[in-house]
Design a protein around this motif. Structure first.
Motif, PDB file in Angstrom:
ATOM      1  N   VAL A 644     -10.933  19.772  -3.611  1.00 14.91           N
ATOM      2  CA  VAL A 644     -11.301  19.916  -2.215  1.00 14.91           C
ATOM      3  C   VAL A 644     -10.061  20.251  -1.401  1.00 14.91           C
ATOM      4  CG1 VAL A 644     -12.242  18.740  -0.214  1.00 14.91           C
ATOM      5  CG2 VAL A 644     -13.235  18.345  -2.469  1.00 14.91           C
ATOM      6  N   GLY A 645     -10.105  21.373  -0.711  1.00 17.35           N
ATOM      7  CA  GLY A 645      -9.025  21.720   0.197  1.00 17.35           C
ATOM      8  C   GLY A 645      -7.857  22.458  -0.423  1.00 17.35           C
ATOM      9  N   ALA A 646      -7.859  22.678  -1.754  1.00 18.54           N
ATOM     10  CA  ALA A 646      -6.746  23.404  -2.370  1.00 18.54           C
ATOM     11  C   ALA A 646      -7.258  24.164  -3.570  1.00 18.54           C
ATOM     12  CB  ALA A 646      -5.640  22.445  -2.789  1.00 18.54           C
ATOM     13  N   LEU A 726       1.114  14.343  -7.028  1.00 19.53           N
ATOM     14  CA  LEU A 726       0.487  14.184  -5.720  1.00 19.53           C
ATOM     15  C   LEU A 726       0.834  15.358  -4.806  1.00 19.53           C
ATOM     16  CD1 LEU A 726       1.140  10.404  -4.971  1.00 19.53           C
ATOM     17  CD2 LEU A 726      -1.024  11.457  -5.593  1.00 19.53           C
ATOM     18  N   PRO A 727      -0.063  15.797  -3.883  1.00 17.54           N
ATOM     19  CA  PRO A 727      -1.427  15.295  -3.768  1.00 17.54           C
ATOM     20  C   PRO A 727      -2.352  15.927  -4.805  1.00 17.54           C
ATOM     21  CG  PRO A 727      -1.066  17.000  -2.140  1.00 17.54           C
ATOM     22  CD  PRO A 727       0.250  16.812  -2.868  1.00 17.54           C
ATOM     23  N   ALA A 764     -10.472   8.031  -1.080  1.00 15.86           N
ATOM     24  CA  ALA A 764     -10.035   9.409  -1.312  1.00 15.86           C
ATOM     25  C   ALA A 764      -8.523   9.495  -1.234  1.00 15.86           C
ATOM     26  CB  ALA A 764     -10.665  10.350  -0.293  1.00 15.86           C
ATOM     27  N   LEU A 765      -7.924   9.996  -2.295  1.00 21.87           N
ATOM     28  CA  LEU A 765      -6.461  10.075  -2.362  1.00 21.87           C
ATOM     29  C   LEU A 765      -5.908  11.016  -1.307  1.00 21.87           C
ATOM     30  CD1 LEU A 765      -4.080   8.981  -4.024  1.00 21.87           C
ATOM     31  CD2 LEU A 765      -4.329  10.960  -5.528  1.00 21.87           C
ATOM     32  N   ASP A 766      -6.607  12.146  -1.048  1.00 17.91           N
ATOM     33  CA  ASP A 766      -6.054  13.120  -0.114  1.00 17.91           C
ATOM     34  C   ASP A 766      -6.246  12.722   1.351  1.00 17.91           C
ATOM     35  OD1 ASP A 766      -8.731  13.587   0.153  1.00 17.91           O
ATOM     36  OD2 ASP A 766      -8.668  15.707  -0.394  1.00 17.91           O
ATOM     37  N   ARG A 767      -6.846  11.549   1.611  1.00 18.16           N
ATOM     38  CA  ARG A 767      -6.913  11.025   2.976  1.00 18.16           C
ATOM     39  C   ARG A 767      -5.696  10.152   3.315  1.00 18.16           C
ATOM     40  NH1 ARG A 767     -12.159  10.606   5.099  1.00 18.16           N
ATOM     41  NH2 ARG A 767     -13.339  12.440   4.449  1.00 18.16           N
ATOM     42  N   LEU A 768      -4.880   9.835   2.327  1.00 16.45           N
ATOM     43  CA  LEU A 768      -3.779   8.909   2.532  1.00 16.45           C
ATOM     44  C   LEU A 768      -2.534   9.652   3.011  1.00 16.45           C
ATOM     45  CD1 LEU A 768      -4.237   6.699  -0.660  1.00 16.45           C
ATOM     46  CD2 LEU A 768      -5.367   6.524   1.568  1.00 16.45           C
ATOM     47  N   PRO A 769      -1.659   8.976   3.759  1.00 21.18           N
ATOM     48  CA  PRO A 769      -0.402   9.621   4.212  1.00 21.18           C
ATOM     49  C   PRO A 769       0.516   9.835   3.015  1.00 21.18           C
ATOM     50  CG  PRO A 769      -0.428   7.284   4.802  1.00 21.18           C
ATOM     51  CD  PRO A 769      -1.781   7.596   4.250  1.00 21.18           C
ATOM     52  N   LEU A 773       2.919   7.381   0.987  1.00 19.44           N
ATOM     53  CA  LEU A 773       2.331   6.951  -0.282  1.00 19.44           C
ATOM     54  C   LEU A 773       3.341   7.076  -1.413  1.00 19.44           C
ATOM     55  CD1 LEU A 773      -0.322   6.032  -1.676  1.00 19.44           C
ATOM     56  CD2 LEU A 773      -0.832   8.454  -2.063  1.00 19.44           C
ATOM     57  N   ARG A 774       4.066   8.198  -1.448  1.00 18.45           N
ATOM     58  CA  ARG A 774       5.071   8.388  -2.497  1.00 18.45           C
ATOM     59  C   ARG A 774       6.188   7.344  -2.387  1.00 18.45           C
ATOM     60  NH1 ARG A 774       4.394  13.793  -0.637  1.00 18.45           N
ATOM     61  NH2 ARG A 774       3.188  15.079  -2.084  1.00 18.45           N
ATOM     62  N   GLU A 775       6.514   6.992  -1.159  1.00 16.95           N
ATOM     63  CA  GLU A 775       7.648   6.099  -0.943  1.00 16.95           C
ATOM     64  C   GLU A 775       7.261   4.627  -1.076  1.00 16.95           C
ATOM     65  OE1 GLU A 775      10.699   5.169   2.747  1.00 16.95           O
ATOM     66  OE2 GLU A 775      10.008   7.231   2.401  1.00 16.95           O
ATOM     67  N   GLU A 776       6.070   4.271  -0.587  1.00 16.45           N
ATOM     68  CA  GLU A 776       5.713   2.855  -0.502  1.00 16.45           C
ATOM     69  C   GLU A 776       4.580   2.445  -1.427  1.00 16.45           C
ATOM     70  OE1 GLU A 776       5.949   1.137   3.494  1.00 16.45           O
ATOM     71  OE2 GLU A 776       6.112   3.195   4.239  1.00 16.45           O
ATOM     72  N   GLY A 777       3.858   3.418  -1.981  1.00 10.41           N
ATOM     73  CA  GLY A 777       2.788   3.088  -2.906  1.00 10.41           C
ATOM     74  C   GLY A 777       1.523   2.626  -2.211  1.00 10.41           C
ATOM     75  N   LEU A 778       0.519   2.273  -3.026  1.00  7.82           N
ATOM     76  CA  LEU A 778      -0.793   1.844  -2.537  1.00  7.82           C
ATOM     77  C   LEU A 778      -1.038   0.408  -2.979  1.00  7.82           C
ATOM     78  CD1 LEU A 778      -3.562   2.578  -1.229  1.00  7.82           C
ATOM     79  CD2 LEU A 778      -4.293   3.355  -3.500  1.00  7.82           C
ATOM     80  N   ARG A 779      -1.381  -0.453  -2.027  1.00  4.19           N
ATOM     81  CA  ARG A 779      -1.661  -1.859  -2.316  1.00  4.19           C
ATOM     82  C   ARG A 779      -3.096  -2.181  -1.910  1.00  4.19           C
ATOM     83  NH1 ARG A 779       2.978  -5.100  -3.559  1.00  4.19           N
ATOM     84  NH2 ARG A 779       4.554  -3.613  -4.261  1.00  4.19           N
TER      85      ARG A 779
END
Length: 832
Positions: A644-646, A726-727, A764-769, A773-779
């Protein structure tokens, strides 16, 4: 058991010209309203509208999502214009980015979709203050009245909306066919009229001006078209109650339009009774048939596919002439610059909603996910696209023997829409939570005043538990009269010089076709069970599928085909303009057709690249494959595969052509497919100590735990290992979990949330900043639920929690189980 119904003599012609609804002069398809149905271009018109809130979805993806809605049979897109989303800070009106109302309306028009702005100023929509900005409520004024201190900012707001929509009215070839004033205001007809006049003076124009009409609403006489609704479940009822009676009624055939339960938490609870508007002056139109249901903290409904499908079909049998769904497409609340923007106890509302998610369990989800309810409703909408002009003028007739009340689970529920000679039979044997029994040895007799009676089928059948369907009676198909079929009409398509009527078999009921012998010259059926009985040709023994085609030559020399698909295959049916011609497409994946609208309003994507495309959005079903009738001259080619989108170039993808019954199937081989792979969620911190103590708010309903608990050891915390590259467009994180409330964070930013309600949590992964995300990860942080919390969960959620609560004294622990990455693909197919 035999069932009998007598169709009355045709009623007098409907009233016309009695309402002050007029279309723009000179439009080629003028919209008019009679007392029983709507017309467009002089022909009965059966619109299908679906709610999609543009401010709750990324603008970059609006176009594809609108095309999904169109492929699902939606003909009009409705959307609240939510004031607080546009003017959170006084004087700073925003129509940029995801708030670009004009661009959204233009996209609807570009693709031949009508647009219905619901302009408020109060919307509800589970939004903070019902959509009224905080700064407005801080003023010395009385909202939702004719108080001049309130009307002054409303006038400015309406003027801003009119400025955005200028030139998009019908007079200028635009898509706006209706405008809704306010929402659920039940006792101030004078104020509703004031708002309509203000909107008109601001420059807003539409052939239809509408109002919600449930709850015994009082409307200014003849000024607003009343629209009704009905939901299979609700969150606004009491926390610990069972299935609400106001929902139960929607699974019966009745001529009562009003639903006194919608919005009952925001008005007097005494049932007002009576009809809110004269039913002999207005058609039965709807704007809020439940495409799903939101989940509140205190009450967490679980809406099943059949709940949505059965309710929708039953409303057609009841007499609806406008199917309007809320929501058809889910979304996500904007984060808000000053405050959270969801409905909550903190703003004085009776329900705590999630901060972000507004998925609504809709046919198209929060991130555009396809749900089975999308397929279920599309099947009905295909029927309305071809036969709605016949159904709309037909009266709804109830049988002589019908249920004694809302708790009667023994009497078969059925009705007929009919004129003097033909009709459609509707049966509903499904309702949520309380299964209905099988009905063995069932037959029907329908007496037509101008054409005698039909008794069918030739051998009684069993109506299975959970079945709901529509059967045609005396349907004309290109000169062939189909006296009955024990299969639901889907659509027609022209193929190989013949008109093909596609029908959907009902699981558990053998299809039977009864053809009027006087209208046919010859018939061929792929079964030996063809007989002549009483002037009819009866065809039995068909094995439904893509090769179950009955071929007929009519007495007029027309070629007609009757294709009976099995129930599962029928729910993969789409119809649209593909590669230059209208075609039937069978596809287990999601399909969009990107062609010019064909009515002077649409020009594809506008860049010349979108015309002639069919895009296939993969679901977890292997290689993309679609069967087509009629087949194009050459096999389509895959020109792109994308998330989606790419887009990325296709490497090694080929299209294989095979026969699939009377259709031609094209399968994309190579180049990747829908992928579901295990993800890693590592426990960083287990939930320590007890669950948050229960707190109650408005009406004594349970309040969601305070934000502070997510920053303490009360919440379990998991770190999600991110995929490489990513993304990754089109990728969802699918989380299986138990507990009470779950939230996802990137750094300190809340990016997704969910209340436990028996459904998998998708992000959705592509909704995240991405940079953060690369710097701080997902919790992921999950709170347990206290054993004493006054929270009502559906049986589906209770079952999934049962194993986790063993030995926990009724508390639900915070735990994340299986986690998956789900990566979808979009295949672009152009003419070969």
């Amino acid at each position: 058991m035999p069932h009998h119904l007598r169709v009355p003599a045709p009623a007098a012609p409907p009233l016309a010209g009695h309402l002050p609804f007029t279309d723009a002069p000179g439009v080629p398809d003028p919209i008019e309203v009679t007392s029983r149905y709507l017309t467009r271009g002089g022909r009965p018109w059966f619109p299908v509208s679906g709610e999609f809130h543009y401010t709750r979805y990324p603008a970059r993806d609006w176009e594809e999502e609108l095309l999904k809605m169109k492929a699902g049979g939606v003909t009009a897109v409705a959307s609240y214009v939510i004031w607080i989303h546009h003017e959170e800070a006084e004087g700073r009106l925003r129509f940029d980015g995801d708030r670009d109302l004009r661009r959204f309306a233009e996209l609807c028009g570009r693709h031949g979709l009508d647009f219905i702005p619901r302009i408020g100023p109060w919307s509800h929509a589970e939004v903070r203050n019902g959509g009224l900005p905080d700064w407005l409520l801080a003023r010395a004024c009385t909202p939702r009245t004719d108080d001049p201190a309130y009307l002054a900012p409303v006038g400015t707001w309406f003027g801003a909306i009119a400025g955005q929509l200028r030139g998009l009215d019908r007079a200028h070839g635009g898509p706006i066919v209706a405008i809704q004033i306010e929402n659920e205001l039940y006792d101030q007809p004078g104020h509703l009229l004031t708002l309509k006049r203000m909107a008109q003076e601001a420059g807003l124009s539409a052939p239809l001006w509408t109002s919600t009409a449930w709850g015994g609403v009082q409307l200014p006489p003849d000024e607003l078209l009343p629209l009704y609704g009905g939901y299979p479940e609700t969150f606004w009822t009491e926390a610990d109650g069972g299935w609400p009676d106001t929902c139960r009624k929607h699974f019966f055939f009745t001529h009562q339009r009003d639903d006194e339960g919608i919005g009952a938490d925001l008005r007097p609870t005494v049932v007002r009774g009576g009809e809110p508007a004269p039913t002999d002056r207005f058609p039965w139109a709807t704007c809020e048939l439940g495409g799903g249901m939101a989940v509140a903290y205190h009450r967490r409904p679980y809406v099943d596919t059949a709940d949505v499908g059965a309710l929708g079909l039953t409303k057609i049998g009841c007499g609806s002439v406008w199917q309007g769904y809320y929501m058809f497409h889910g979304g996500t609340n904007p984060p808000g610059e000053l405050t959270p923007l969801q409905e909550s106890h903190a703003t004085g509302y009776p329900n705590d909603l999630p901060v972000l998610t507004y998925d609504f369990q809709a046919p198209l989800g929060e991130y555009g996910q396809y749900r089975p309810s999308y397929d279920e409703l599309r099947l009905q909408h295909l029927m309305l696209a071809d036969f709605g002009h016949l159904i709309a003028p037909m009266e709804s007739v109830l049988p002589e023997r019908r249920p004694a009340g809302q708790y009667d689970r023994e009497t078969l529920r059925w009705a007929v829409r009919a004129d003097g000679q033909s009709g459609f039979l509707f049966v509903n044997n499904h309702q949520p939570h309380e299964p209905l029994r099988d009905h063995p040895d069932t037959s029907f007799t329908v007496e037509f005043p101008d054409a005698g009676e039909l008794t069918f089928p030739s051998t009684p059948v069993t109506i299975p538990q959970g079945a709901y369907f529509c059967w045609p009676l005396r349907l004309d198909v290109a000169g062939l009269r189909l006296d009955w079929a024990t299969a639901q009409p889907v659509c027609t398509v022209d193929a190989d010089g013949r008109t093909v009527l596609v029908l959907a078999a009902v699981d558990g009921i053998a299809p039977e076709l009864a053809l009027d012998a006087s209208t046919l010259r010859s018939v061929y059926a792929p079964t030996r069970r063809v007989s002549s009985v009483g002037g009819r040709v009866l065809i039995n023994g068909l094995r439904p599928g893509t090769d179950a085609l009955v071929e007929v030559i009519t007495t007029d020399g027309n070629r007609v085909g009757l294709l009976v698909l099995d129930a599962a295959t029928a729910r993969t049916a789409y119809r649209g303009v593909a590669w230059g011609a209208e075609r039937l497409v069978l596809c287990a994946d999601g399909v969009v057709f990107d062609e010019p609208a064909g009515d002077g309003r649409g020009q594809g994507k506008g860049d010349g690249q979108g015309q002639g495309e069919v895009r296939v959005h993969s679901r977890p079903a292997g290689e993309p494959s679609l069967a087509v009738l009629p087949a194009p001259e050459r096999a389509p080619v895959v020109t792109e595969a994308s998330g989606v989108g790419a887009a990325t170039g296709v490497t090694g993808a080929v299209v294989r052509e095979t026969a699939d019954g009377v259709l031609t199937r094209y399968t994309v081989q190579g180049g990747g497919r829908h992928a579901v792979v295990e993800a890693s969620a590592t426990l960083v911190r287990a939930a320590a100590g007890p669950a948050p103590e229960p707190v109650t708010g408005v009406l004594g309903r349970a309040s969601a735990p305070a934000d502070k608990y997510f920053d303490t050891a009360t919440a379990a915390e998991y770190a999600v290992a991110l995929p490489d590259g990513l993304p990754i467009p089109g990728t969802l994180l699918r989380v299986h979990w138990t507990g009470d409330v779950a939230r996802a964070y990137v750094g300190d930013a809340l990016v997704a949330d969910q209340f436990a309600a028996g459904r998998v949590w998708e992000i959705a992964l592509d909704r995240l900043p991405m940079d953060a995300l690369r710097e701080e990860g997902l919790r992921l942080r999950v709170l347990p639920r206290h054993a004493d919390a006054r929270v009502h969960v559906a049986a589906e959620a209770a079952a999934s929690e049962a194993a986790e609560t063993s030995g926990a004294g009724g508390a639900v622990p915070a735990r994340i189980g299986r986690v998956e990455w789900v990566t979808g693909r979009t295949w672009v197919m152009r003419a070969g």
